[in-house]
Every structure is written in C-alpha cells, then in structure tokens.
Design an enzyme around this catalytic site. Structure first.
Site, PDB file in Angstrom:
ATOM      1  N   SER A 159       0.495  10.554   6.417  1.00 42.08           N
ATOM      2  CA  SER A 159       0.072  10.845   5.301  1.00 42.08           C
ATOM      3  C   SER A 159      -1.209  11.543   5.561  1.00 42.08           C
ATOM      4  CB  SER A 159      -0.154   9.523   4.449  1.00 42.08           C
ATOM      5  OG  SER A 159      -0.923   9.863   3.291  1.00 42.08           O
ATOM      6  N   TYR A 184      -4.653   1.362   5.409  1.00 41.87           N
ATOM      7  CA  TYR A 184      -3.704   2.386   5.351  1.00 41.87           C
ATOM      8  C   TYR A 184      -4.084   3.577   6.007  1.00 41.87           C
ATOM      9  CZ  TYR A 184      -0.027   5.208   3.056  1.00 41.87           C
ATOM     10  OH  TYR A 184       1.017   6.076   3.028  1.00 41.87           O
TER      11      TYR A 184
END
Length: 342
Positions: A159, A184
């Site tokens: 990501s 994350y």
C-alpha cells in the site's frame, strides 16, 4: 541510490480494470495461491484470474465463509489458512507441496489492521505478524513448489501507506508508542522490502518478487469495518465515517467517491495491479519492484504522504526510498527468520 523504479509504459491507466489487464491472456495450466482470495480485492483478483483460466487455491481462515463468496467460480479451491497461526501456515504449505503441483503465482494478499495494540500467541504485534510474518513463513514453505514452476511470481499486496512508517528496528512490535496507522504502515513497508530481497535471493531459481499499491478502494479498504485485504477476521478499522467524508473518500450519503486519478478506485480497478503483477507479460525479466496503476511506480523521496491537486488532498503512493533500500531488505529478511525460529 541505484534503483529499478522506472515506469515502463504499459499502456494501462489508473482507471484500468483487472479484466482489461488480463484481456487476451490465457492462464490455463497456471496454478495460483492467493491468501484472502474471497474478500475485497482478493475476491476481485480471484474472479479475474479464474475467468482467464487459472487454477486457484484460496487460503482462508474461515473456509465456509470463503466457499459462499467464491461459489460458481471455475477452477477455484479453498483451503484453511490462518496467518496468525504458524502451525496452520506450515500445514497449508505442506499440503500444497505434497500435492506435487508447481506453483506459478503466489499472491500474498490477506491482512488487516487494528486500532488498538493486539498481540498474537507469540507476543508479536498482530498487524506485523499477519501482514508480513505470516506471508513470509508461507512463502518460505511454498518455495519448493515455486521453484518447480520454472518461472514463478510472488506478489505482495502492499500500500502507499508504506510511506507512513519505516521498520521500527528496535521495537517492531510497538511495545511503546503504538498507533494503528503506524503499525499498518510498517507492515506495508515490510511487504515491499520482502519482495525486494526475495527477488535478489530467488531470481536465480526463476522466482521473481513484486509489491504493489492497489489504490484506495473505500468499499473494501481498512476504512471503517475491515481492511482491503481482510481475510475474514473482524477487525476495527482506522477511520470512521466522518473521517472518510473529511478525506473526500465518501460523499454525504456515505457512497464511495470514484476518481482513479486521485487513487479512489472501484474494486475492479483496485485489483488491476494485483493481476498485472501476477500475469502481466510486460514484467518478464523484471522483478524486485513496487507497482501502481499496472506499471512500475516511480521513486518519490518527498517525506509527505499527501499532496494537493486543485485544492484537493491527494495521497502520495509512489514508492519511498526506505521501502526499497537493499540493506534494509536484507536486514528484514534476517529479522523475519529470527522471529519465526523464536
């Protein structure tokens, strides 16, 4: 820093879909393993690869739930896989290797995120453990089948959030200073570094590594209830609806805003770069790179994670230098091996 992050002009755009990327490509005889292939971007990728003729095994923590989502797709099997359970990972890999089938494509897609610090049974921070360590262990276990393909690809769904956080080498499990978005971001950096080092170590065996940014897909991302690569766990997202509206990701009625040029994509558009990494012929002979919009992404050394275009905030998703640093990639591989042994 010498790098390979130079777009190659594939002809695809941010609006291209998985079906468009695979148009004219026959994957008959291609064996694919995908984690979390029954939900979100994993489901869209499984659909597209199935339509192209691939034989797919979808690893899922809840096979019953996966079977319901994947019903009717040709050439798709389901096998139990829990990325937070080392024994489950080993058993999954052993079953595939013992089947004698070569593995042409491994898509490390499943994952998630939590707003609060959660530890697995080993005491490892769960976002890092599921998004990186579980896939690292799985990939090592499947190496004999990948080698047997005589030309295989390992695809890590990362990501643009990797830009948020480098690896916290002194505290990867966030014993202090835990924040969900940082955890994350670290896990997504790990996905990229893993692909870089895998390609360096295994390309001689015909195994190439890729990481990618799929885009921001509000319907499936870790925005409110679950993550884009949710493998079936109930996870608490990082953003509530008011925050999504403030970021112009949903409208006042709560509907996703679709604007591919600003990273806001449909699931079909988000899956495009995943299947491009898995089967795009344009990547023949190329590996160890980070992709976006079905092409190699440029390097962007600005520290910012957002910029402004026409007065509207836009997420920066090009690859950051820390995510492709070869020394860091080697260091993470060695750390990952030590954590698995421990």
């Amino acid at each position: 820093m010498t790098h390979r992050q130079h777009p190659i002009g594939t002809g695809f755009t941010a609006a291209s879909t998985a079906g468009e990327v695979l148009k004219g490509i026959d994957l008959t005889g291609t064996n694919v393993v995908i984690t979390g292939g029954h939900a979100g971007l994993g489901l869209e990728s499984t659909r597209a690869l199935s339509r192209a003729g691939a034989s797919i095994i979808a690893g899922a923590r809840d096979p019953g739930r996966a079977a319901a989502a994947l019903a009717g797709l040709e050439g798709v099997e389901i096998d139990r896989l829990d990325l937070l359970d080392p024994a489950s990972i080993d058993a999954f890999a052993a079953r595939f290797v013992d089947s004698g089938r070569p593995l042409h494509v491994l898509i490390n897609n499943a994952g998630g995120s939590t707003a609060g610090r959660v530890l697995d049974a080993r005491g490892y921070e769960s976002t890092f453990a599921a998004n990186h360590l579980g896939h690292f262990q799985l990939t090592l276990g499947l190496r004999p089948a990948l080698r047997a393909a005589h030309g295989a690809r390992v695809v890590n769904v990362s990501s643009g959030a990797h830009r948020i956080c480098d690896i916290r080498w002194d505290d990867p499990h966030f014993a202090t200073g835990f924040e969900g978005h940082l955890a994350y971001g670290q896990s997504k950096t790990a996905n990229v570094l893993f692909a870089v080092e895998l390609d360096r170590r295994w390309s001689g065996d015909g195994i190439r590594g890729y990481a990618l940014h799929p885009g921001i897909v509000v319907a499936t991302t870790l925005t409110h209830l679950a993550s884009a690569q949710d493998d079936g766990r109930s996870v608490q997202g990082l953003f509530d609806m008011d925050q999504l509206r403030a970021q112009r990701l949903i409208d006042d009625a709560g509907r996703p805003i679709i604007d591919p040029d600003r990273e806001k994509k449909t699931p079909e558009q988000g899956a495009a770069t995943i299947v491009f990494a898995a089967a795009g012929p344009q990547l023949a002979g190329i590996g160890g790179v980070y992709l976006k919009n079905s092409d190699i992404a440029p390097l962007n050394d600005t520290p910012s994670v957002t910029t402004t275009v026409g007065g509207e905030p836009v997420v920066v998703t090009d690859v950051a230098p820390h995510a492709i640093d070869p020394a860091s990639a080697r260091r993470l591989w060695e750390l990952s091996e030590q954590l698995l042994k421990a």
